[in-house]
Write a protein that holds these residues in place. Structure first.
Motif, short mmCIF file in Angstrom:
data_model
loop_
_atom_site.label_atom_id
_atom_site.label_comp_id
_atom_site.label_asym_id
_atom_site.label_seq_id
_atom_site.Cartn_x
_atom_site.Cartn_y
_atom_site.Cartn_z
N LEU A 62 6.24 21.92 10.68
CA LEU A 62 6.35 22.73 11.90
C LEU A 62 7.38 22.19 12.88
O LEU A 62 7.55 22.75 13.98
N LEU A 63 8.08 21.12 12.52
CA LEU A 63 9.02 20.49 13.43
C LEU A 63 10.40 21.11 13.33
O LEU A 63 10.84 21.49 12.24
N CYS A 64 11.09 21.18 14.45
CA CYS A 64 12.45 21.74 14.45
C CYS A 64 13.47 20.61 14.53
O CYS A 64 13.16 19.47 14.92
N ASN A 65 14.72 20.92 14.19
CA ASN A 65 15.77 19.90 14.13
C ASN A 65 16.04 19.26 15.47
O ASN A 65 16.07 18.03 15.59
N HIS A 68 12.01 27.84 22.01
CA HIS A 68 12.36 28.89 21.06
C HIS A 68 13.21 28.37 19.89
O HIS A 68 14.20 29.00 19.49
N GLN A 69 12.81 27.23 19.36
CA GLN A 69 13.53 26.62 18.25
C GLN A 69 12.74 26.68 16.94
O GLN A 69 13.07 25.98 15.98
N THR A 70 11.74 27.50 16.89
CA THR A 70 10.87 27.50 15.72
C THR A 70 11.51 28.15 14.49
O THR A 70 10.92 28.12 13.41
N ARG A 71 12.69 28.72 14.64
CA ARG A 71 13.40 29.24 13.47
C ARG A 71 14.38 28.20 12.91
O ARG A 71 14.89 28.37 11.79
N ASP A 72 14.60 27.13 13.66
CA ASP A 72 15.51 26.08 13.21
C ASP A 72 14.68 24.90 12.69
O ASP A 72 14.71 23.79 13.23
#
Length: 620
Positions: A55-58, A80-84
């Motif tokens: 679930l972690l983003c870059n 709003h980084q949950t797609r990265d």
């Protein structure tokens, strides 16, 4: 799970197409055969590693001011980084151009069911927001996914799990009382019940969460839903024993589950269903019960505890089987076969190639952990008195004695057997240890092991296996009732029999792996024992999955390649390496030994070489 779940926690047949391919694989030349397109035609094999920190983003991972996984996760959502996702980037690095070809890279999405809840007043309710985080991963990562709906003893990290652990009705029990909460490689273990009664609080919560998540998976849009290649159910369902991390090989002083009063009542009901009347049970088993209600699950060792009736006796051998086991290192392949003989006559085939990580780690010259062997002595119909078991190795048509043990079958009344004649045995066999380069050791049974056959102990073990099956079946039926297709549903089971030093009686899980279960077979494999293929063949299991896989063979990098090729040829639908991590190194625990962390900078048990193997395999 026998795995480093402390890193994952809440975030998270025939060997070849021809004799040439088979020989190449056995010789460790799997690379050349793959490159030469030596794989038999079949549906693509999915390599679906479990990802720690999924679930972690870059960008969140790069922010050093964030000091916990929860903080990174919250930052990713807030910004709003949950797609990265960092997991997406790691998978794209392993297979840059997306899933294609005969071997395709996907991933395993671990969903701990009890972690879907949040406290609202005095109640625990499913949090749609928490569930959505996992569903978002499936939407973001355009790769095949194995969804692991975990609801076993490893589902222990949440506040709800900790609360449930304080209520004995949620837990398994020894004859002496509830099984305590313990740890395995830094991860909490809560011995949740195997009973299926939905009035038990832990069942109410995990079955409700299972229904909710299966509904949500069905509700995904068609393109996203099509990425789901498999759903593995529950986790490693089995019975418990003391010292969870180190007690897997205990034989002499065993304690097993489940002795809760409700479980024992279910045992009596199971016996009634099987035998019909107490009179018929008495005739078949040789007892004198007045009523089914008088039956107790056996739990006392006749050697050290007084019995009211022999039916109370229980130990590792009371069901009528005595294992004869050890290890053999034969680097020049001088030994062709091992057979078990009792009283001078052939008794049983011997399983070889079993995992012995203890030997592998202790002896640098041994280049594979698959050195274990085991034969089973069925003494249930043997006459009282002394018997002799002999392990016989064959080499180029000549027989050698690998080892022998005398054992004593003691009658229920413990009367003397000294007047019974000495047993026959094979004589004049040279010792197998005389063969150059051969090393071996016979672990058990101990000399003059005394054994007592109690038919009620056999029934108790069968019932314990029934409990394991029933819980898996309950998970399966819920998933099916909510509309998940049968061909997507797999078990997520451990196979104790593939580990040569373990005691399968402790687990009572072997019956859950067969071609008769409604779910597809999912087997966890550590050490890459070749015996697993014999095990599956004996049970006529064809299409199967490997929800957790790690070869643990740092001294032989080719072993991982050969194992993956063999799973391809044997018909595996997916193999899930355990595990790759996208958790920042700064957040690793101080005592993290990285036992299963597949990474280029981790030489422990060959995890760096395994990473290279995965990259090579999915790019072929």
């Amino acid at each position: 799970m026998r795995s480093a779940l402390s890193h994952i926690g809440r975030i998270s047949g025939n060997i070849g197409a021809s004799a040439v391919v088979a020989l190449a694989i056995l010789a460790g030349n799997a690379h050349a055969q793959i490159a030469a397109d030596g794989l038999m035609p079949r549906a693509p094999l999915l390599i679906t590693p479990m990802v720690s920190g999924i679930l972690l983003c870059n960008e969140g991972n790069q922010r050093t001011e964030l000091t916990t996984l929860e903080q990174i996760e919250e930052w990713c959502e807030k910004n709003h980084q949950t797609r990265d996702l960092a997991a997406k980037a790691a998978l794209d690095e392993l297979e840059p151009n997306g899933p294609a070809g005969k071997v395709q890279l996907g991933y395993t999405l671990l969903v701990p069911l009890l972690e879907l809840y949040e406290k609202q007043g005095n109640d625990w309710r499913i949090s749609p927001a928490r569930a959505k985080k996992y569903l978002n991963v499936i939407s973001v990562i355009d790769r095949p996914v194995v969804v692991y709906l975990m609801g076993d003893h490893y589902d222990s990290s949440s506040a709800l799990s900790q609360e449930l652990a304080r209520d004995p009705q949620n837990l398994l029990a020894y004859a002496s009382g509830p099984v305590p909460v313990t740890r395995y490689i830094g991860h909490g273990i809560i011995p949740f019940t195997l009973r299926t009664d939905e009035n038990i609080p832990v069942n109410r919560y995990r079955f409700q969460a299972l229904r909710y998540m299966t509904q949500q998976l069905r509700a995904l849009d068609a393109p996203t839903r099509s990425r789901i290649a498999a759903v593995t159910l529950a986790g490693e369902i089995h019975h418990m024993y003391p010292d969870f991390e180190n007690g897997v090989g205990e034989f002499d002083h065993i304690k097993v589950t489940d002795y809760r009063p409700e479980s024992q009542q279910e045992f009596r009901a199971w016996l009634k269903d099987k035998y019909g009347t107490v009179e018929r049970l008495n005739r078949k088993l040789g007892f004198r019960y007045a009523a089914m209600a008088d039956i107790e699950a056996p739990s006392l060792d006749i050697r050290t505890q007084p019995l009211k009736t022999f039916a109370q006796h229980y130990d590792a051998y009371a069901a009528g089987t005595l294992p004869m086991s050890g290890w053999l290192w034969d680097p020049e392949k001088k030994i062709d076969q091992i057979t078990l003989h009792v009283d001078g006559k052939f008794h049983a085939a011997v399983a070889v190639g079993l995992g012995r990580m203890d030997v592998y780690r202790a002896k640098p010259e041994v280049t594979t952990p698959n050195t274990g062997f085991r034969g089973l002595i069925d003494f249930s119909a043997m006459a009282p008195g002394k018997h002799v078991a002999q392990m016989v190795a064959s080499s180029k048509g000549k027989r050698f004695l690998l080892g022998e043990r005398e054992f004593v079958v003691v009658p229920p009344d413990q009367s003397s057997t000294s007047a019974i004649p000495q047993p026959q045995r094979l004589k004049g066999l040279p010792e197998a240890g005389e063969l150059a380069s051969v090393q071996l050791w016979l672990d058990r049974p101990k000399p003059l092991q005394d054994v007592y056959y109690n038919p009620m102990a056999r029934e108790w073990n069968r019932f314990r296996a029934h409990q394991v099956n029933q819980l898996l079946d309950h998970f399966y039926r819920i998933a099916r009732a909510e509309g998940l297709p049968a061909d997507l549903l797999y078990s997520h089971q451990i196979i104790p029999e593939t580990n040569g030093a373990w005691n399968p009686v402790l687990f009572a899980s072997d019956q859950s792996i067969s071609n008769t279960t409604p779910w597809r077979t999912g087997i966890n494999q550590y050490g890459a024992s070749p015996y697993v293929f014999e095990y599956l063949n004996e049970r006529l299991v064809r299409a199967y999955g490997v929800p957790e896989f790690n070869p643990l063979q740092g001294r032989n990098p080719e072993a991982a390649r050969a194992a993956l090729v063999r799973h391809y040829q044997a018909g595996a639908r997916f193999v899930s390496p355990f595990f790759i991590s996208v958790v920042p190194a700064r957040l690793r625990a101080a005592d993290d030994k990285r036992l299963f962390d597949i990474a280029t900078d981790n030489p422990v048990d060959g995890n760096d070489a395994f990473h290279d193997t995965l990259q090579w395999f999915v790019r072929k």
